[in-house]
Write an enzyme that holds these catalytic residues in place. Structure first.
Site, PDB file in Angstrom:
ATOM      1  N   HIS A 163      -3.975  -5.160  -0.011  1.00 31.80           N
ATOM      2  CA  HIS A 163      -3.523  -5.725   1.273  1.00 31.80           C
ATOM      3  C   HIS A 163      -3.509  -7.256   1.250  1.00 31.80           C
ATOM      4  CE1 HIS A 163      -3.140  -2.090   3.662  1.00 31.80           C
ATOM      5  NE2 HIS A 163      -4.075  -1.608   2.855  1.00 31.80           N
ATOM      6  N   GLU A 190      -2.335  -9.118   3.392  1.00 36.16           N
ATOM      7  CA  GLU A 190      -2.593  -9.608   4.752  1.00 36.16           C
ATOM      8  C   GLU A 190      -4.068  -9.483   5.093  1.00 36.16           C
ATOM      9  OE1 GLU A 190      -1.857  -6.625   4.086  1.00 36.16           O
ATOM     10  OE2 GLU A 190      -2.875  -5.334   5.508  1.00 36.16           O
ATOM     11  N   GLN A 198       3.673   2.755  -2.868  1.00 37.41           N
ATOM     12  CA  GLN A 198       3.833   4.136  -3.331  1.00 37.41           C
ATOM     13  C   GLN A 198       5.247   4.649  -3.054  1.00 37.41           C
ATOM     14  OE1 GLN A 198       0.574   5.857  -1.142  1.00 37.41           O
ATOM     15  NE2 GLN A 198      -0.975   4.877  -2.429  1.00 37.41           N
ATOM     16  N   CYS A 228       0.821  -1.210   0.000  1.00 39.29           N
ATOM     17  CA  CYS A 228       0.000   0.000   0.000  1.00 39.29           C
ATOM     18  C   CYS A 228       0.857   1.264   0.000  1.00 39.29           C
ATOM     19  CB  CYS A 228      -1.026  -0.052   1.124  1.00 39.29           C
ATOM     20  SG  CYS A 228      -2.546   0.791   0.630  1.00 39.29           S
TER      21      CYS A 228
HETATM   22  N1  LIG Z   1      -3.402   1.849   3.269  1.00 45.69           N
HETATM   23  C1  LIG Z   1      -2.418   2.612   2.826  1.00 45.69           C
HETATM   24  O1  LIG Z   1      -1.238   2.347   3.013  1.00 45.69           O
HETATM   25  C2  LIG Z   1      -2.831   3.881   2.132  1.00 45.69           C
HETATM   26  C3  LIG Z   1      -1.712   4.617   1.465  1.00 45.69           C
HETATM   27  C4  LIG Z   1      -2.048   6.077   1.233  1.00 45.69           C
HETATM   28  N2  LIG Z   1      -2.264   6.750   2.469  1.00 45.69           N
HETATM   29  C5  LIG Z   1      -3.268   6.182   0.345  1.00 45.69           C
HETATM   30  O2  LIG Z   1      -4.297   6.598   0.782  1.00 45.69           O
HETATM   31  O3  LIG Z   1      -3.200   5.860  -0.829  1.00 45.69           O
END
Ligand SMILES: NC(=O)CC[C@H](N)C(=O)O
Length: 358
Positions: free
Chosen positions: A337, A339, A257, A253
């Site tokens: 995710h 997990e 990024q 997630c």
């Molecule tokens: N669950 C996360 O890691 C979200 C990553 C980031 N905050 C987003 O909204 O895209």
């Protein structure tokens, strides 16, 4: 129950009733279409700064599990040690609950943790507004205290710094076969559990800790709240780690990024994000499709991936990036995710792939 109004930035108003802690609150209003999982979602640090709307209409009917802690210090049933969402917005709150593992009602939990919850909201209409306009800032105001209106801020705030651990924490110390440094941007408990049950020692470090001099076999970059562009310090450390060695890297997630940013890619904000347990993703180069649990508002721009990188997963609904991999090195990540908790476990094999590479 006191009357409240949810007021969005475009002026839309949604009347409802307060069932949680009684305090006006503001944040980014997002919606999640999962049918279950409110204890896990509320304690997911990635929801910091957000007012979480659940589109599934009946919420609260299976109560809340007890807050117990495992010997290693991790919460047994929650994704962190407290609620991180700023508030929960539902259509039909059920104070009655029944579940083998329920300890208390959702309302009692929210009150104890001082988090507002509102019910009676037309969440279908609210979701339609958010889908058409895109996510918006919103405020929950108590009708009998109309002047108490909190300031709504989200963009540009480094929420990762607020939720990350403040010092290094070790799990399975000396017992694991391999050592993994986990960059904690707001890690969900189940990610740590998924690593520990694969027999690795986890060294959890603050998001901006320079781990590059530490002794480790693999690097894991966690999920986390807010805008990835506020986490440049972490990006610099990942870049340094990639220049120093070819040790395996896995990100989830926010981790997807930040790894993408370290590889030179650009991140943009999705119109209304992906938050649910049924997001379909396809593994690039195959016909394999997986149902995944997701919670993100930002995405990696596929067209900006550096020449050495390629998309690993693509979202089947909107074609956006759901993961990347390096073309020659053992570095990869998923925007969804694996997990889950709660959610489908179809992609948990990605942890096996990572541990095999160590
Ligand atoms: N669950 C996360 O890691 C979200 C990553 C980031 N905050 C987003 O909204 O895209």
């Amino acid at each position: 129950m006191r009357n409240v109004t949810l007021i969005l930035d475009d002026g839309s108003r949604f009347p409802g009733k307060s069932f949680g802690y009684e305090k006006p609150v503001a944040g980014e209003v997002v919606f999640n279409t999962a049918m279950t999982g409110y204890p896990e979602s509320l304690t997911d640090p990635s929801y910091a700064g957000q007012l979480m709307t659940l589109t599934y209409p009946l919420v609260g009917n299976y109560g809340v599990p007890p807050f117990t802690v495992e010997p290693n210090g991790l919460a047994t049933f929650m994704e962190s040690e407290r609620i991180h969402a700023e508030a929960i917005i539902v259509s039909d709150y059920s104070e009655e609950f029944s579940h083998w593992n329920a300890k208390e009602s959702l309302a009692d939990w929210l009150k104890r943790e001082q988090v507002p919850g509102i019910t009676g909201i037309d969440t279908r209409e609210l979701t339609k507004v958010l889908r058409e306009h895109g996510v918006m800032m919103g405020k929950i105001v108590f009708d009998d205290e109309p002047d108490k209106v909190p300031e709504a801020t989200y963009a540009g705030i480094n929420y990762v710094d607020k939720v990350s651990c403040k010092e290094v924490i070790r799990y399975n110390e000396g017992a694991g076969k391999k050592k993994v440094v986990l960059v904690d941007c707001g890690v969900k408990t189940n990610i740590i559990r998924c690593l520990l049950k694969r027999d690795v020692e986890v060294i959890r470090v603050p998001w901006n800790h320079d781990f590059t001099g530490m002794e480790y076999d693999g690097l894991f970059i966690s999920n986390g709240p807010g805008d990835p562009d506020t986490c440049d310090e972490a990006v610099q450390h990942i870049r340094k780690a990639m220049s120093l060695s070819d040790k395996p890297i896995f990100g989830i997630c926010m981790g997807n990024q930040l790894l993408s940013k370290a590889g030179g890619a650009i991140i943009y904000k999705l119109k209304y994000g992906h938050r649910s347990h049924n997001q379909p993703v396809r593994m690039v180069g195959t016909e394999r499709c997986f149902i995944t649990s997701q919670n993100h508002g930002y995405a990696v721009d596929n067209n900006t991936l550096g020449a050495d990188w390629e998309p690993l997963f693509i979202n089947m609904n909107d074609g956006s990036n759901e993961g990347i991999r390096h073309k020659t090195k053992p570095w990869f990540s998923a925007q969804f995710h694996p997990e889950a908790a709660s959610g489908p476990t179809d992609t948990e094999f990605l942890f096996d792939e990572f541990v095999k590479l160590l």
